[in-house]
Design a protein around this motif. Structure first.
Motif: not given
Ligand SMILES: [Zn+2]
Length: 111
Positions: A76-81, A97-102
């Motif tokens: 689970i992405c720690q930034m956007c969930g 993080l998901c790629l987008r948030c990374k």
């Protein structure tokens, strides 16, 4: 998720061994008896330190991933969930993080 845990545990052992090896090597620097080696020793030491910090950061990320795995929220992405792409987890099993948030967080230069 059992396979993922095994990969993370293997990665953790590898990183711990690598950090230990670098610590030993940097401990030896300065004990050489060739004056000409000193400059390159300093260079090697700086390089080792940079690499060691990098490995220690990775190790921390792997530990956090194992911790998340214990709590059932790994992937689970720690930034956007949002869910982290399975292909991304394959490539980077400790991704938090998901790629987008990374990409977004790196774009800001926060490290
Ligand atoms: Zn995200």
């Amino acid at each position: 998720m059992a396979a993922l845990r095994r990969r993370l545990e293997a990665e953790r052992s590898r990183l711990q061994a690598e950090v230990g090896r670098l610590s030993l090597e940097s401990g030896r620097v300065g004990y050489g008896n060739h004056m000409a080696d000193d400059a390159s020793d300093v260079f090697e030491q700086a390089k080792n330190l940079t690499l060691r910090r990098h490995l220690e950061n990775l190790l921390a990320e792997v530990n956090e991933a194992l911790h998340r795995l214990d709590h059932g929220n790994h992937g689970i992405c720690q930034m956007c969930g949002g869910a982290i792409d399975a292909a991304r987890l394959q490539a980077v099993p400790y991704a938090s993080l998901c790629l987008r948030c990374k990409v977004h967080s790196e774009g800001r230069g926060s490290g």
